[in-house]
Design a protein around this motif. Sequence first.
Motif, short mmCIF file in Angstrom:
data_model
loop_
_atom_site.label_atom_id
_atom_site.label_comp_id
_atom_site.label_asym_id
_atom_site.label_seq_id
_atom_site.Cartn_x
_atom_site.Cartn_y
_atom_site.Cartn_z
N ALA A 288 36.47 62.75 53.99
CA ALA A 288 35.27 62.97 53.20
C ALA A 288 35.56 63.60 51.84
CB ALA A 288 34.29 63.82 53.99
N PRO A 289 36.39 64.66 51.77
CA PRO A 289 36.62 65.25 50.45
C PRO A 289 37.32 64.29 49.50
CG PRO A 289 37.84 66.45 52.14
CD PRO A 289 37.03 65.42 52.83
N ILE A 290 38.17 63.41 50.02
CA ILE A 290 38.86 62.46 49.15
C ILE A 290 37.87 61.44 48.59
CG2 ILE A 290 40.85 60.93 48.98
CD1 ILE A 290 41.85 63.35 50.17
N LEU A 291 36.93 61.03 49.44
CA LEU A 291 35.95 60.04 49.01
C LEU A 291 35.21 60.48 47.77
CD1 LEU A 291 33.99 58.80 52.15
CD2 LEU A 291 35.53 57.53 50.70
N VAL A 292 34.83 61.77 47.73
CA VAL A 292 34.00 62.22 46.61
C VAL A 292 34.83 62.77 45.46
CG1 VAL A 292 32.05 62.72 48.11
CG2 VAL A 292 33.67 64.53 47.59
N THR A 293 36.15 62.86 45.61
CA THR A 293 36.93 63.47 44.53
C THR A 293 37.96 62.53 43.91
OG1 THR A 293 38.40 64.36 46.19
CG2 THR A 293 36.73 65.85 45.31
N ALA A 294 38.58 61.68 44.71
CA ALA A 294 39.69 60.89 44.18
C ALA A 294 39.30 59.44 43.94
CB ALA A 294 40.89 60.95 45.12
N GLY A 295 38.05 59.08 44.25
CA GLY A 295 37.66 57.71 44.08
C GLY A 295 38.41 56.81 45.04
N PHE A 296 38.61 55.54 44.63
CA PHE A 296 39.37 54.65 45.49
C PHE A 296 40.16 53.69 44.63
CE2 PHE A 296 39.96 50.79 47.99
CZ PHE A 296 40.68 51.34 49.03
N ALA A 297 41.44 53.60 44.92
CA ALA A 297 42.30 52.71 44.15
C ALA A 297 42.91 51.68 45.07
CB ALA A 297 43.40 53.51 43.46
N SER A 298 43.18 50.49 44.53
CA SER A 298 43.86 49.50 45.36
C SER A 298 45.28 49.27 44.85
CB SER A 298 43.08 48.19 45.37
OG SER A 298 42.95 47.71 44.06
N SER A 299 45.63 49.93 43.75
CA SER A 299 46.99 49.79 43.25
C SER A 299 47.68 51.15 43.24
CB SER A 299 46.98 49.19 41.84
OG SER A 299 46.16 49.99 41.03
N ILE A 300 48.99 51.11 43.01
CA ILE A 300 49.77 52.33 43.10
C ILE A 300 49.50 53.20 41.88
CG2 ILE A 300 52.11 53.23 43.24
CD1 ILE A 300 52.80 50.35 44.36
N ASN A 301 49.19 54.46 42.14
CA ASN A 301 49.01 55.42 41.05
C ASN A 301 49.84 56.65 41.41
OD1 ASN A 301 48.20 57.19 39.11
ND2 ASN A 301 46.14 57.48 39.92
N LEU A 302 50.86 56.91 40.61
CA LEU A 302 51.74 58.03 40.93
C LEU A 302 51.33 59.30 40.23
CD1 LEU A 302 55.18 56.20 40.81
CD2 LEU A 302 53.85 56.83 42.81
N ASN A 303 50.29 59.23 39.38
CA ASN A 303 49.91 60.40 38.59
C ASN A 303 48.71 61.08 39.21
OD1 ASN A 303 49.40 62.26 36.66
ND2 ASN A 303 48.75 60.80 35.08
N VAL A 304 48.93 62.28 39.77
CA VAL A 304 47.79 62.97 40.40
C VAL A 304 46.81 63.50 39.39
CG1 VAL A 304 48.64 63.71 42.64
CG2 VAL A 304 49.33 64.95 40.61
N PHE A 305 47.21 63.60 38.12
CA PHE A 305 46.32 64.20 37.13
C PHE A 305 45.51 63.17 36.37
CE2 PHE A 305 49.69 67.29 37.78
CZ PHE A 305 48.92 68.38 38.16
N GLY A 306 45.70 61.90 36.64
CA GLY A 306 44.94 60.90 35.93
C GLY A 306 44.73 59.67 36.79
N GLY A 307 43.53 59.13 36.74
CA GLY A 307 43.26 57.89 37.47
C GLY A 307 42.92 58.12 38.92
N TRP A 308 42.24 57.12 39.49
CA TRP A 308 41.83 57.23 40.88
C TRP A 308 43.01 57.04 41.82
CZ3 TRP A 308 36.40 54.71 41.90
CH2 TRP A 308 35.49 55.26 40.98
N MET A 309 42.89 57.61 42.97
CA MET A 309 43.96 57.50 43.95
C MET A 309 43.37 57.11 45.29
SD MET A 309 46.63 60.55 43.56
CE MET A 309 48.31 60.06 43.65
N SER A 310 44.22 56.61 46.13
CA SER A 310 43.78 56.25 47.47
C SER A 310 44.63 57.00 48.48
CB SER A 310 43.96 54.74 47.65
OG SER A 310 43.48 54.36 48.90
N THR A 311 44.05 57.34 49.61
CA THR A 311 44.84 57.95 50.67
C THR A 311 44.63 57.14 51.94
OG1 THR A 311 43.11 59.39 51.47
CG2 THR A 311 44.46 60.24 49.69
#
Lengths: 367, 328
Positions: A288-311
């Motif tokens: 739940a906390p990831i859903l509202v904070t990190a958005g959702f990505a379908s590609s690789i994002n290695l930068n935690v400080f920019g862009g959406w991430m997926s877990t």
Amino acid sequence: MSSALLKTRRSQLTKGRLPGYAIWVVLGAAVVLAAAVSALIGFDVVVWALIAAVFFVVGATLVTAAAEGSRKAADSLMTYLVYGSFVIALLPLLSVIWTVLERGLPGLSYDFFFTSMNGVTGATDNASAENGTPVLGGAYHAIVGTLQITLWASLVSVPIGLLAAVYLVEYGRGGALDRAITFFVDVMTGIPSIVAGLFAAALFALLFGPGTRTGFVASVALSVLMIPVVVRSTEEMLKIVPNELREASYALGVRKWRTIVKVVVPTAISGIASGVTLAIARVVGETAPILVTAGFASSINLNVFGGWMSTLPTFIYYQILTPTSPTNIDASTQRAWAAALILIIMVMLLNVVARLVAKIFAPRTSR
Amino acid sequence: MTSVPGAQRRTSDPKGFPVSTSTLTSRDAAGKSGDRVFSGAALGAGILILVVLFGVAVFLIIQALPVLGADPADITGGDGFGAYIFPIVVGTVIAAAIALLLATPLGIGVALFISHYAPRRLAMTFGYLVDLLAAIPSVVYGAWGYAVLAPQLAVAYGWLAENLGWIPIFAGPASQTGKTILTAGIVLAVMVLPIITSLSREIFLQTPTLHEEAALAMGATRLEMIWMAVLPFARTGIVSAAMLGLGRALGETMAVALVLSGGALTASLIQSGNQTIAAEIALNFPEAYGLRLSELIAAGLVLFVITLVVNIIARWIVSRHRDFSGAN
């Protein structure tokens, strides 16, 4: 003469008690009767087992009541209920593990670990379903995201949690502030994970404008959940460090902070490490906390400080709720269960590691 | 700045012994600042925790404020925030209540099994097995409830609607997919079970052995012993365990978001409908903006307050119990 006396005595002691085989007779009768009844209403193994269990409990209680009296009957009824509740509690565990293994194993492949969902669309899934080719797309981006977000959450919360616990145990004198911290750490353990997520989202929305969603925001949200766990476990561990060690150190003229860093913490390090590992295990699976904070990505994002991430958890969630191809949902389902298997293995590994750490590095005390 | 007075004192030390004293004081000054930095950091970390919790409340309030001033017609549902939040608060309470009603008796049973019924040698292993339930991530429970439990229960719901449909909570037509609030409550019960079990188990094990043995020596059966010695001792503990479980069930998101196909508030537990706060937020937050965002954050604030109250009551009971068992 004496042997006859012994015989009567034994029968006196066991008089009014059911023989040992009686319970098995009742069980057999219950199973047979249940089979008959379930055959009447349409045979089903689950229904059969349920009816058999009910028949057995009722029958065995009645038989005990008739032979041994109501107190014994109530006692045996309680015993069946307690054993039954344990069996019922194990059913979901077995069912979950079985489901995840059964549905997750087919999806595990080299590609699943090392490709992302980048470029995998509904058309790709339809094609693989029609041609019978392996399901494309994987959870690499989600695995990387999980590891990174959890790493940052640990980097934020472990120092804070450790220091706060040190303060409570070593510096606190039971004043108002200490009691407030202890109390609110307890309260923090009960914060719903989604509220922690909302907090991080609201905080970063105020600081960096609305809609700021990065991996680090998720890390902050997870830290809110992690800090109380770290504080609690560390506090417990520091409390059991014997005072003699501290006093011996002070007697040698060692400063308090050196004593803490060189004597107290190393003595408790096994417990602290295992507590931290358990805290990590707790937040790895948070969705739940990831859903509202990190958005959702379908590609690789290695930068935690920019862009959406997926877990992994959000990956599972979205694969189930919004399948990549609405017409062929099997591909998404397979990916979701494979990811669930990886996630469970991760959590279980962390739990095992915590136990091993606690065991291997346990301090050798004389007590 | 802090090293300057120390340096001055060292040079102007009136008592003499220049070598040894100066080395001692110089070490002292370094150690003192180390001490100060360390204790300061520890204190800071402690205060930071308070600030964070305070911040949770403040930031949620700031972001939720636009809802108060908004035109009631602009709120989802069109009747103001109260009309929007009421059904999902009730839904949250219903789901948590189902979970608690199922999990509390079961949890006490399992805890008793581990503490008093199971063979001693196996008890630890059984306890570990139940703890494993707590290690499974909530999203996996959600997926399990969605894919395995709901279809199974749909059959049972059909039967319930047919035979017990005259009871309002089992009113038909039953959901064909089984994705109802009752299913969500059952999944929540599974998730809450390990919490209730582990806490009650701890307290059952603390029962004074002398009480138990005294009861058994008077000829009590095991049930009577548990009834007379164990349960009275553990009563407050069980209540607080249930309260902590309630706190978890109220705030649990993923299981409900995946398992329940939500909708308007309905009395029937076996129709699709009802919604919980946490699931409402999770389902709508990713696409929300503007006023809708504030609405959801305000809903989160309501959830925060509810769980806070429940947890504070639970902790209060625990602390009272701690005094009680300490005096024993």
